[in-house]
Write a protein that holds these residues in place. Sequence first.
Motif, mmCIF file in Angstrom:
data_model
loop_
_atom_site.group_PDB
_atom_site.id
_atom_site.type_symbol
_atom_site.label_atom_id
_atom_site.label_comp_id
_atom_site.label_asym_id
_atom_site.label_seq_id
_atom_site.Cartn_x
_atom_site.Cartn_y
_atom_site.Cartn_z
ATOM 1 N N ARG A 194 -14.113 9.612 6.477
ATOM 2 C CA ARG A 194 -14.482 8.530 7.395
ATOM 3 C C ARG A 194 -15.630 7.751 6.760
ATOM 4 N N TYR A 195 -15.429 6.448 6.560
ATOM 5 C CA TYR A 195 -16.425 5.607 5.903
ATOM 6 C C TYR A 195 -16.968 4.585 6.887
ATOM 7 N N GLU A 196 -18.248 4.693 7.189
ATOM 8 C CA GLU A 196 -18.893 3.703 8.050
ATOM 9 C C GLU A 196 -19.362 2.546 7.182
ATOM 10 N N LEU A 197 -18.841 1.351 7.444
ATOM 11 C CA LEU A 197 -19.081 0.194 6.594
ATOM 12 C C LEU A 197 -20.290 -0.592 7.083
ATOM 13 N N ASN A 198 -21.154 -0.929 6.163
ATOM 14 C CA ASN A 198 -22.359 -1.687 6.498
ATOM 15 C C ASN A 198 -22.048 -3.184 6.372
ATOM 16 N N GLY A 199 -21.179 -3.633 7.245
ATOM 17 C CA GLY A 199 -20.768 -5.031 7.210
ATOM 18 C C GLY A 199 -19.320 -5.144 7.638
ATOM 19 N N PRO A 200 -18.923 -6.313 8.145
ATOM 20 C CA PRO A 200 -17.537 -6.482 8.615
ATOM 21 C C PRO A 200 -16.562 -6.531 7.452
ATOM 22 N N ALA A 201 -15.399 -5.901 7.634
ATOM 23 C CA ALA A 201 -14.366 -5.904 6.602
ATOM 24 C C ALA A 201 -13.341 -6.986 6.903
ATOM 25 N N ASP A 202 -12.725 -7.521 5.855
ATOM 26 C CA ASP A 202 -11.605 -8.445 6.001
ATOM 27 C C ASP A 202 -10.338 -7.598 5.968
ATOM 28 N N PRO A 203 -9.655 -7.413 7.106
ATOM 29 C CA PRO A 203 -8.515 -6.485 7.150
ATOM 30 C C PRO A 203 -7.416 -6.825 6.153
ATOM 31 N N ASP A 204 -7.063 -8.096 6.009
ATOM 32 C CA ASP A 204 -5.974 -8.469 5.102
ATOM 33 C C ASP A 204 -6.349 -8.187 3.652
ATOM 34 N N ARG A 205 -7.571 -8.548 3.270
ATOM 35 C CA ARG A 205 -8.016 -8.274 1.895
ATOM 36 C C ARG A 205 -8.050 -6.777 1.628
ATOM 37 N N LEU A 206 -8.525 -6.008 2.610
ATOM 38 C CA LEU A 206 -8.618 -4.564 2.439
ATOM 39 C C LEU A 206 -7.224 -3.950 2.307
ATOM 40 N N HIS A 207 -6.275 -4.437 3.108
ATOM 41 C CA HIS A 207 -4.904 -3.937 3.022
ATOM 42 C C HIS A 207 -4.302 -4.228 1.652
ATOM 43 N N ARG A 208 -4.456 -5.453 1.175
ATOM 44 C CA ARG A 208 -3.915 -5.800 -0.145
ATOM 45 C C ARG A 208 -4.561 -4.973 -1.246
ATOM 46 N N ALA A 209 -5.864 -4.741 -1.128
ATOM 47 C CA ALA A 209 -6.560 -3.941 -2.141
ATOM 48 C C ALA A 209 -6.057 -2.506 -2.155
ATOM 49 N N LEU A 210 -5.836 -1.931 -0.969
ATOM 50 C CA LEU A 210 -5.329 -0.559 -0.898
ATOM 51 C C LEU A 210 -3.920 -0.467 -1.475
ATOM 52 N N LEU A 211 -3.063 -1.458 -1.221
ATOM 53 C CA LEU A 211 -1.721 -1.461 -1.801
ATOM 54 C C LEU A 211 -1.791 -1.491 -3.327
ATOM 55 N N ALA A 212 -2.725 -2.271 -3.868
ATOM 56 C CA ALA A 212 -2.874 -2.344 -5.328
ATOM 57 C C ALA A 212 -3.315 -0.999 -5.906
ATOM 58 N N VAL A 213 -4.216 -0.316 -5.182
ATOM 59 C CA VAL A 213 -4.684 0.991 -5.652
ATOM 60 C C VAL A 213 -3.541 2.013 -5.599
ATOM 61 N N VAL A 214 -2.774 1.998 -4.521
ATOM 62 C CA VAL A 214 -1.646 2.924 -4.390
ATOM 63 C C VAL A 214 -0.635 2.693 -5.511
ATOM 64 N N GLU A 215 -0.372 1.431 -5.825
ATOM 65 C CA GLU A 215 0.584 1.111 -6.885
ATOM 66 C C GLU A 215 0.081 1.553 -8.257
ATOM 67 N N ARG A 216 -1.230 1.539 -8.458
ATOM 68 C CA ARG A 216 -1.792 1.851 -9.775
ATOM 69 C C ARG A 216 -1.706 3.333 -10.110
ATOM 70 N N HIS A 217 -1.765 4.191 -9.106
ATOM 71 C CA HIS A 217 -1.861 5.628 -9.363
ATOM 72 C C HIS A 217 -0.575 6.347 -8.943
ATOM 73 N N ASP A 218 0.101 6.943 -9.911
ATOM 74 C CA ASP A 218 1.378 7.619 -9.660
ATOM 75 C C ASP A 218 1.323 8.644 -8.526
ATOM 76 N N PRO A 219 0.299 9.524 -8.464
ATOM 77 C CA PRO A 219 0.311 10.547 -7.411
ATOM 78 C C PRO A 219 0.310 9.974 -5.998
ATOM 79 N N LEU A 220 -0.135 8.723 -5.827
ATOM 80 C CA LEU A 220 -0.217 8.136 -4.501
ATOM 81 C C LEU A 220 1.102 7.536 -4.028
ATOM 82 N N HIS A 221 2.111 7.464 -4.928
ATOM 83 C CA HIS A 221 3.400 6.892 -4.502
ATOM 84 C C HIS A 221 4.596 7.685 -5.033
ATOM 85 N N THR A 222 4.385 8.957 -5.386
ATOM 86 C CA THR A 222 5.478 9.795 -5.887
ATOM 87 C C THR A 222 5.613 11.025 -5.006
#
Length: 458
Positions: free
Chosen positions: A26-54
């Motif tokens: 659980r990460y408490e963020l010190n500032g408001p997050a942009d949900p769409d940007r955060l979602h796209r960033a997480l998708l990019a991270v998942v795509e980059r690392h094999d264990p996260l999508h295999t």
Amino acid sequence: LSAGQEALLFDLRRRPGTARYGVTRRYELNGPADPDRLHRALLAVVERHDPLHTTFSAPRRVLAPTEALAWRVVDRDDRDGPTAADQAARPFDLDAGPLVRATLHRGATDVLVLSLHHLWCDAASFEVLWADLARAYTGEVLEPLPVRYADHAAWQRGRVTAADVAAAADLLVAVDRSPRLELARPPEPEADGLVVRTVAGGEPQGSRVFADFLTAVALTLARHSDDPPVVGVPVSVRDLPEADQLVGYFLNTVLVPLPDPGAHPGGTVADLGAAVDEVLAATLRRRTVPTAEVMAERHRRGRPEPLADVMVVHDPRPTRRVPGLDATGTTVFNGAAVTELSLLVSETQAGVELAAEYAGARYRRDDVVELLDRLAIVFEQVTAAPDTALAAVAALDAPPDLVGADLAPDLPPVTVEIGARAVEAPDRVAVRQGEHQLTRDELGARAERLAAGLAARG
């Protein structure tokens, strides 16, 4: 698969449908997050690392990032909405996915809750994930990785020799049996649980925190076992620089025979600490040897297989920094203990945090609470006064017996004592419930508002 993954997968197939190996932060963020940007960033991270999508099905299947990631945005003020604890308690489907869960809880303070399975992550993996997330969140394109987790697994298998296995087994040559803690089983199985204590003490950092913690564990467990215990310690096997960029399970649980405090008559805490350092250093030199191979070697020698009665874990929690978002992470208990008893130490903003995760079928909560309270007292003594005699520490770690004691009439009221503690450290966490917590200062302010409201109503 790596040797560590195979060991976990064997246990999972034996006990399916459990959240035992789910890891939720659980990460408490010190500032408001942009949900769409955060979602796209997480998708990019998942795509980059094999264990996260295999998947772990046979044959293994590669998922699209949108299949591998379960993403939600919820309102923190919605009392009927999902909580971090709810997310942590959900088992993963290893064969179908999704393999990553991420929920952004929007409110006065945004909270990101991330869940992965231990099969494809360790503590360092969260650091890698957040470093990649920081880059992707700002719009940077994540380049392909030069190596894959499968490369690490193949390298690990080709590196360990018969001589390495024999040397690792030699470290346990003095262990003739598996010591057991002399703590009673509950008459009826209880729920698995987690007990947490924040302690003061000195100012140890990093590896010194863990070495001091092991010393305190050796002193505390000596009260509950006839023989020095053998503890399991998960250690990182990220020995190649290329592995520092990977998300994956890079752990090997090594067996550490703790030194006997009784072998140091007249000795000090520092003497026992030096013995712990020596044993730990020798064990870590053989950390890449899979423990299953060490056990097989002992079996060939006709020696018993020492099973770790207790796991001892160092869980560092640095502040994660995403541009525009600073995040401090905490682990969310998933309701299912990994082992019968795990003792954990973490560095937090409030101080050093000690925790005990236990299986309710084996240990009673009251016994675990007493054990952790004693461990906290000993740990403070180890870090603050290493020159203390071991005999003095043994006398200190028993909580005072107040039954039948005469209380001095001139002691200040307990409310005054509590107020004094709040003034000394107003930012220390005072209470926790689920994913919520209040500092001493915040709790005091709420108490004052409540008192004023009650007074107004007579």
